[in-house]
Scaffold this motif. Structure first.
Motif, PDB file in Angstrom:
ATOM      1  N   GLY A 112       0.818  -1.206   0.000  1.00  0.00           N
ATOM      2  CA  GLY A 112       0.000   0.000   0.000  1.00  0.00           C
ATOM      3  C   GLY A 112       0.852   1.256   0.000  1.00  0.00           C
ATOM      4  N   PRO A 113       0.255   2.411   0.238  1.00  0.00           N
ATOM      5  CA  PRO A 113       1.003   3.677   0.186  1.00  0.00           C
ATOM      6  C   PRO A 113       1.973   3.867   1.337  1.00  0.00           C
ATOM      7  N   THR A 114       1.803   3.104   2.426  1.00  0.00           N
ATOM      8  CA  THR A 114       2.673   3.303   3.588  1.00  0.00           C
ATOM      9  C   THR A 114       3.956   2.498   3.520  1.00  0.00           C
ATOM     10  N   ARG A 115       4.053   1.540   2.617  1.00  0.00           N
ATOM     11  CA  ARG A 115       5.252   0.718   2.469  1.00  0.00           C
ATOM     12  C   ARG A 115       5.801   0.924   1.069  1.00  0.00           C
ATOM     13  N   ALA A 116       6.729   1.844   0.940  1.00  0.00           N
ATOM     14  CA  ALA A 116       7.223   2.247  -0.375  1.00  0.00           C
ATOM     15  C   ALA A 116       8.678   1.829  -0.554  1.00  0.00           C
ATOM     16  N   THR A 117       9.004   1.378  -1.769  1.00  0.00           N
ATOM     17  CA  THR A 117      10.382   1.117  -2.158  1.00  0.00           C
ATOM     18  C   THR A 117      10.767   2.093  -3.272  1.00  0.00           C
ATOM     19  N   LEU A 118      12.029   2.065  -3.650  1.00  0.00           N
ATOM     20  CA  LEU A 118      12.466   2.952  -4.739  1.00  0.00           C
ATOM     21  C   LEU A 118      11.651   2.696  -5.999  1.00  0.00           C
ATOM     22  N   GLU A 119      11.354   1.423  -6.256  1.00  0.00           N
ATOM     23  CA  GLU A 119      10.623   1.058  -7.463  1.00  0.00           C
ATOM     24  C   GLU A 119       9.209   1.660  -7.463  1.00  0.00           C
ATOM     25  N   THR A 120       8.495   1.512  -6.367  1.00  0.00           N
ATOM     26  CA  THR A 120       7.131   2.038  -6.324  1.00  0.00           C
ATOM     27  C   THR A 120       7.112   3.561  -6.287  1.00  0.00           C
ATOM     28  N   GLU A 121       8.151   4.171  -5.699  1.00  0.00           N
ATOM     29  CA  GLU A 121       8.195   5.635  -5.647  1.00  0.00           C
ATOM     30  C   GLU A 121       8.447   6.242  -7.023  1.00  0.00           C
ATOM     31  N   VAL A 122       9.239   5.579  -7.861  1.00  0.00           N
ATOM     32  CA  VAL A 122       9.413   6.054  -9.235  1.00  0.00           C
ATOM     33  C   VAL A 122       8.062   6.085  -9.940  1.00  0.00           C
ATOM     34  N   TRP A 123       7.292   5.028  -9.765  1.00  0.00           N
ATOM     35  CA  TRP A 123       5.970   4.931 -10.401  1.00  0.00           C
ATOM     36  C   TRP A 123       5.022   5.998  -9.860  1.00  0.00           C
ATOM     37  N   ARG A 124       4.987   6.181  -8.539  1.00  0.00           N
ATOM     38  CA  ARG A 124       4.054   7.144  -7.949  1.00  0.00           C
ATOM     39  C   ARG A 124       4.388   8.574  -8.372  1.00  0.00           C
ATOM     40  N   HIS A 125       5.680   8.920  -8.374  1.00  0.00           N
ATOM     41  CA  HIS A 125       6.056  10.273  -8.783  1.00  0.00           C
ATOM     42  C   HIS A 125       5.742  10.526 -10.251  1.00  0.00           C
ATOM     43  N   ALA A 126       5.967   9.529 -11.101  1.00  0.00           N
ATOM     44  CA  ALA A 126       5.775   9.732 -12.543  1.00  0.00           C
ATOM     45  C   ALA A 126       4.305   9.682 -12.937  1.00  0.00           C
ATOM     46  N   VAL A 127       3.547   8.721 -12.392  1.00  0.00           N
ATOM     47  CA  VAL A 127       2.179   8.486 -12.850  1.00  0.00           C
ATOM     48  C   VAL A 127       1.165   9.310 -12.079  1.00  0.00           C
ATOM     49  N   PHE A 128       1.262   9.322 -10.751  1.00  0.00           N
ATOM     50  CA  PHE A 128       0.245   9.977  -9.943  1.00  0.00           C
ATOM     51  C   PHE A 128       0.539  11.451  -9.677  1.00  0.00           C
ATOM     52  N   ARG A 129       1.800  11.760  -9.422  1.00  0.00           N
ATOM     53  CA  ARG A 129       2.130  13.140  -9.055  1.00  0.00           C
ATOM     54  C   ARG A 129       2.609  13.974 -10.232  1.00  0.00           C
ATOM     55  N   GLY A 130       2.951  13.334 -11.333  1.00  0.00           N
ATOM     56  CA  GLY A 130       3.436  14.072 -12.494  1.00  0.00           C
ATOM     57  C   GLY A 130       4.768  14.755 -12.269  1.00  0.00           C
TER      58      GLY A 130
END
Length: 533
Positions: free
Chosen positions: A200-218
């Motif tokens: 979920g959003p509370t357990r983040a790795t480098l891989e998931t953070e790349v995706w969240r910054h690029a896709v969700f946060r722009g």
């Protein structure tokens, strides 16, 4: 030679180079330099590393008894157990996430004081499930090739089984354990779907953070900086893994096969119980949940096929029905397998028959996508292939191309050893009889390598069917949704109906990949197929 080189340059080197160029530019470099000062980055980096270390240790502990059983004991169903244990490794990561969500719900661990969902424990458990096959096959195969006479001599001299293992077997087995551990660590470090679904959003790795910054946060600048850190870490791990693999190869000696004793009832039952608990229980619960009338009911709430029937209906959450998404995945997997066989087969010929320097360059270059992060590859394609003449982001076939990038190394790891294993006297005899080099390859190399190409195609098909990381960046049209993306969306929403459809879709994906593995095992054990897989 030109086809594999162009394929690698356009679809891997150029996108990854674009990330580096963007990240090392003026604005990107400042973001990169500022990363260590951000507490959020330090927290993500620390969690990425420690969960990978913990997952690796747990995987080795769980898998070593099974590796011993497969290597040193004889029992009925040995080949079937080896094949069945491989299935979890090729399952789509979102299917694994869905299986553990179903398991936690069934055992009452989805909420309350003993909640496991959205915890690090859930991620560790799924990583063990996913990677046990790596240790079983890598360590088990190496263990099987060790000369047992040294251990037997230690036992004759009075050593207990534990002492013989500690002082004789373990030092010789360590290179294989280290090599397998490095591979498992790399997979856990770059894990995406499992962390996204179970953490979920509370357990983040480098891989998931790349995706969240690029896709969700722009925020492409931050995503690029994180991707560069990820790439640097992956390159370092690949170097270490390659060195450990070479140590394993040097340490292994080919010995005469000796008869192995039959497994005792207690040993066999204990190992089977452990493997069934770790590997079989999540799959069994997933199947049961896909057939359950109510996702919140008891064990005997009644079974139905309604969730499977509902896959043909489009829900508001998805632009197409889940069944259409599965059809897209099957089409993409077939195309990706064909591309991987074409590119990987040609590259294998260069590696085996090309000049030394060119062969080494191809062997290393075509392996790079396997070590790279899937999210990084997808992100690179997203930002690089957006201008003529390479404006391919809206192309229907960019998804199978991305999948083929990962499939090519699988093909080469099987085809190259098979080609090298061909008796050179066959080629020499054909040349003496007047056959040109091209005809020698067509009449001798191709028939022998055909089965290896088929096995490589099977691996590429299974990998493509479940690919989630790169695909999450690429589909630009709703009607091209793939089954793993549809499954992720279904799992992310509450409701019995959606959860039931998610479980049914997960089971269908699991069956498709499991059939691929069983076919691969059957073909790989016949004929002259060789290779690391």
């Amino acid at each position: 030679m030109a086809v594999p080189a162009v394929f690698l340059a356009v679809f891997f080197l150029y996108p990854v180079g674009s990330i580096l160029a963007r990240g090392l530019g003026a604005d990107g470099l400042s973001r990169l330099v500022d990363l260590p000062a951000r507490s959020s980055f330090r927290s993500v980096a620390w969690f990425t590393v420690w969960q990978a270390v913990a997952s690796t240790v747990l995987t080795v502990v769980v898998a070593l008894p099974g590796a011993h059983l497969l290597a040193r004991r004889r029992f009925r169903g040995r080949s079937l157990l080896r094949a069945a244990a491989t299935v979890p490794f090729v399952l789509p990561t979102v299917v694994v996430g869905g299986a553990f969500l179903a398991l936690f719900e069934r055992l009452g661990l989805a909420d309350g004081p003993l909640r496991l969902t959205r915890t690090a424990g859930a991620i560790l458990a799924a990583h063990v499930f996913f990677n046990v096959a790596v240790v079983l096959r890598t360590v088990g195969t190496f263990w099987e090739g060790l000369d047992p006479r040294a251990t037997e001599a230690a036992r004759v001299l009075g050593a207990s089984p534990v002492q013989a293992f500690r002082w004789v077997t373990w030092p010789r087995l360590w290179p294989a354990v280290a090599a397998a551990s490095s591979i498992v660590f790399l997979f856990c470090f770059t894990s995406f779907g499992v962390v996204l679904v179970l953490g979920g959003p509370t357990r983040a790795t480098l891989e998931t953070e790349v995706w969240r910054h690029a896709v969700f946060r722009g925020d492409l600048a931050s995503a690029t900086a994180l991707a560069i850190v990820q790439m640097a870490a992956v390159v370092a791990m690949v170097v270490v893994t390659n060195r450990l693999q070479r140590r394993r190869a040097v340490g292994q000696r080919v010995v005469r096969r000796v008869a192995v004793p039959r497994a005792s009832g207690g040993l066999l039952a204990g190992n089977l119980a452990l493997l069934v608990l770790v590997l079989g229980l999540p799959i069994a619960v997933l199947v049961e949940r896909s057939l359950a009338r109510s996702q919140s009911g008891g064990w005997w709430g009644g079974l139905t096929l309604d969730h499977y029937v509902a896959l043909a209906d489009r829900v508001t959450l998805l632009p197409v029905s889940a069944l259409e998404a599965l059809g897209n995945s099957l089409v993409f997997a077939v195309v990706a397998a064909g591309l991987a066989v074409l590119v990987g087969g040609l590259a294998s010929l260069v590696v085996v028959h090309g000049r030394s320097a060119v062969a080494r360059a191809f062997d290393l270059g075509m392996m790079l996508p396997l070590g790279a992060s899937a999210v990084t590859v997808g992100f690179g394609m997203l930002i690089a292939l957006d201008e003529p003449p390479l404006d391919l982001r809206s192309s229907r076939w960019l998804v199978p191309v991305a999948h083929a990038l990962v499939g090519v190394p699988f093909v080469m790891r099987i085809v190259v050893p098979t080609l090298r294993g061909i008796d050179v006297r066959l080629r020499e005899a054909a040349a003496v009889l007047g056959a040109a080099p091209a005809r020698v390859r067509r009449e001798i190399d191709l028939p022998i390598a055909a089965r290896a190409l088929a096995v490589g195609a099977g691996f590429s098909f299974a990998v493509s069917l479940g690919e989630f990381g790169a695909t999450s960046f690429l589909p630009r049209h709703p009607d091209r949704l793939t089954a793993p993306l549809a499954l992720f969306r279904l799992l992310s929403q509450p409701g019995d109906a959606l959860r039931g459809q998610a479980m049914a879709l997960a089971v269908l994906l699991m069956v498709a990949t499991a059939l691929s593995v069983l076919v691969i095992e059957g073909w790989g054990r016949r004929g002259s197929v060789r290779g690391d897989l």
